[in-house]
Design a protein around this motif. Structure first.
Motif, mmCIF file in Angstrom:
data_model
loop_
_atom_site.group_PDB
_atom_site.id
_atom_site.type_symbol
_atom_site.label_atom_id
_atom_site.label_comp_id
_atom_site.label_asym_id
_atom_site.label_seq_id
_atom_site.Cartn_x
_atom_site.Cartn_y
_atom_site.Cartn_z
ATOM 1 N N VAL A 188 1.241 -1.242 -0.917
ATOM 2 C CA VAL A 188 0.290 0.031 0.097
ATOM 3 C C VAL A 188 0.196 1.262 0.358
ATOM 4 O O VAL A 188 0.585 1.922 -0.590
ATOM 5 C CB VAL A 188 -1.555 -0.086 1.437
ATOM 6 N N VAL A 189 2.004 1.434 0.433
ATOM 7 C CA VAL A 189 3.014 2.510 0.757
ATOM 8 C C VAL A 189 3.414 2.500 -0.659
ATOM 9 O O VAL A 189 3.330 3.730 -0.885
ATOM 10 C CB VAL A 189 4.275 2.232 1.743
ATOM 11 N N GLY A 190 3.897 1.599 -1.098
ATOM 12 C CA GLY A 190 4.325 1.432 -2.148
ATOM 13 C C GLY A 190 3.416 2.211 -3.282
ATOM 14 O O GLY A 190 3.928 2.932 -4.755
ATOM 15 N N VAL A 191 2.165 1.413 -3.351
ATOM 16 C CA VAL A 191 1.355 2.210 -4.557
ATOM 17 C C VAL A 191 1.515 3.247 -4.592
ATOM 18 O O VAL A 191 1.534 4.017 -5.029
ATOM 19 C CB VAL A 191 0.097 0.782 -4.363
ATOM 20 N N LEU A 192 0.844 3.872 -2.572
ATOM 21 C CA LEU A 192 0.718 5.401 -2.645
ATOM 22 C C LEU A 192 2.220 6.564 -2.769
ATOM 23 O O LEU A 192 1.667 7.350 -3.819
ATOM 24 C CB LEU A 192 0.664 5.852 -1.435
ATOM 25 N N LEU A 193 3.226 5.721 -3.063
ATOM 26 C CA LEU A 193 4.325 6.621 -3.543
ATOM 27 C C LEU A 193 4.442 6.902 -5.082
ATOM 28 O O LEU A 193 4.989 7.855 -5.537
ATOM 29 C CB LEU A 193 5.453 6.120 -2.327
ATOM 30 N N TRP A 194 3.794 6.238 -5.512
ATOM 31 C CA TRP A 194 4.009 5.735 -6.910
ATOM 32 C C TRP A 194 3.002 6.480 -7.462
ATOM 33 O O TRP A 194 2.871 7.080 -8.120
ATOM 34 C CB TRP A 194 3.766 4.137 -7.796
ATOM 35 N N ILE A 195 1.581 6.161 -7.263
ATOM 36 C CA ILE A 195 0.798 7.121 -7.082
ATOM 37 C C ILE A 195 1.375 8.829 -7.212
ATOM 38 O O ILE A 195 1.164 9.364 -8.036
ATOM 39 C CB ILE A 195 -0.384 6.896 -7.071
ATOM 40 N N VAL A 196 1.694 9.039 -5.592
ATOM 41 C CA VAL A 196 2.287 10.316 -6.066
ATOM 42 C C VAL A 196 3.728 10.978 -6.505
ATOM 43 O O VAL A 196 3.301 11.706 -7.305
ATOM 44 C CB VAL A 196 2.290 10.953 -4.499
ATOM 45 N N ASN A 197 4.618 10.039 -7.517
ATOM 46 C CA ASN A 197 5.248 10.110 -8.018
ATOM 47 C C ASN A 197 4.880 10.404 -9.053
ATOM 48 O O ASN A 197 5.384 11.470 -10.320
ATOM 49 C CB ASN A 197 6.481 9.333 -7.567
ATOM 50 N N THR A 198 4.358 10.168 -9.699
ATOM 51 C CA THR A 198 3.426 9.703 -10.945
ATOM 52 C C THR A 198 2.194 10.796 -11.934
ATOM 53 O O THR A 198 2.621 12.066 -12.789
ATOM 54 C CB THR A 198 2.907 7.876 -11.796
ATOM 55 N N PHE A 199 1.310 10.906 -10.732
ATOM 56 C CA PHE A 199 0.085 11.906 -11.052
ATOM 57 C C PHE A 199 0.357 13.242 -10.185
ATOM 58 O O PHE A 199 -1.018 14.278 -11.212
ATOM 59 C CB PHE A 199 -1.065 11.043 -10.615
ATOM 60 N N ILE A 200 1.067 13.149 -8.983
ATOM 61 C CA ILE A 200 0.602 14.911 -9.110
ATOM 62 C C ILE A 200 2.362 15.668 -8.752
ATOM 63 O O ILE A 200 3.747 15.084 -8.953
ATOM 64 C CB ILE A 200 0.920 14.430 -7.184
ATOM 65 N N PRO A 201 1.973 17.169 -9.998
ATOM 66 C CA PRO A 201 3.587 17.699 -10.206
ATOM 67 C C PRO A 201 4.180 18.372 -9.008
ATOM 68 O O PRO A 201 3.298 18.989 -8.433
ATOM 69 C CB PRO A 201 2.985 18.387 -11.374
ATOM 70 N N MET A 202 5.103 17.816 -8.902
ATOM 71 C CA MET A 202 6.014 19.079 -7.667
ATOM 72 C C MET A 202 7.388 19.020 -8.344
ATOM 73 O O MET A 202 7.981 18.067 -8.894
ATOM 74 C CB MET A 202 5.971 18.425 -6.335
ATOM 75 N N ALA A 203 7.835 19.561 -7.803
ATOM 76 C CA ALA A 203 9.628 19.768 -7.590
ATOM 77 C C ALA A 203 10.541 18.821 -7.428
ATOM 78 O O ALA A 203 9.963 17.740 -6.864
ATOM 79 C CB ALA A 203 10.341 21.048 -7.383
ATOM 80 N N ALA A 204 11.233 18.107 -8.797
ATOM 81 C CA ALA A 204 12.157 16.636 -8.001
ATOM 82 C C ALA A 204 12.541 16.798 -7.318
ATOM 83 O O ALA A 204 12.932 16.151 -6.085
ATOM 84 C CB ALA A 204 13.323 16.428 -9.120
#
Length: 64
Positions: A12-28
């Motif tokens: 669950v933590v991995g999927v949530l982190l992947w979703i945040v990294n993929t779909f939420i635009p933010m600075a690197a």
């Protein structure tokens, strides 16, 4: 702690982190800090879940 809840939590933590990294635009740089924070928190949680954190806290340095 049983292995199944640990695996489910990690997934669950991995999927949530992947979703945040993929779909939420933010600075690197912010993504890097967020990823590092999540990894540190998960490692501390795993150490605590398997009872290794308590043994680390009992170490003493110097006289005591």
């Amino acid at each position: 702690m049983p292995l199944l809840p640990v695996l489910l939590t990690l997934i669950v933590v991995g999927v949530l982190l992947w979703i945040v990294n993929t779909f939420i635009p933010m600075a690197a740089s912010i993504k890097s800090i967020l990823n590092a924070l999540v990894v540190i928190l998960v490692v501390v949680w795993l150490l605590n879940a398997f009872g290794l954190l308590n043994s680390i806290q009992n170490f003493r340095i110097g006289r005591g």
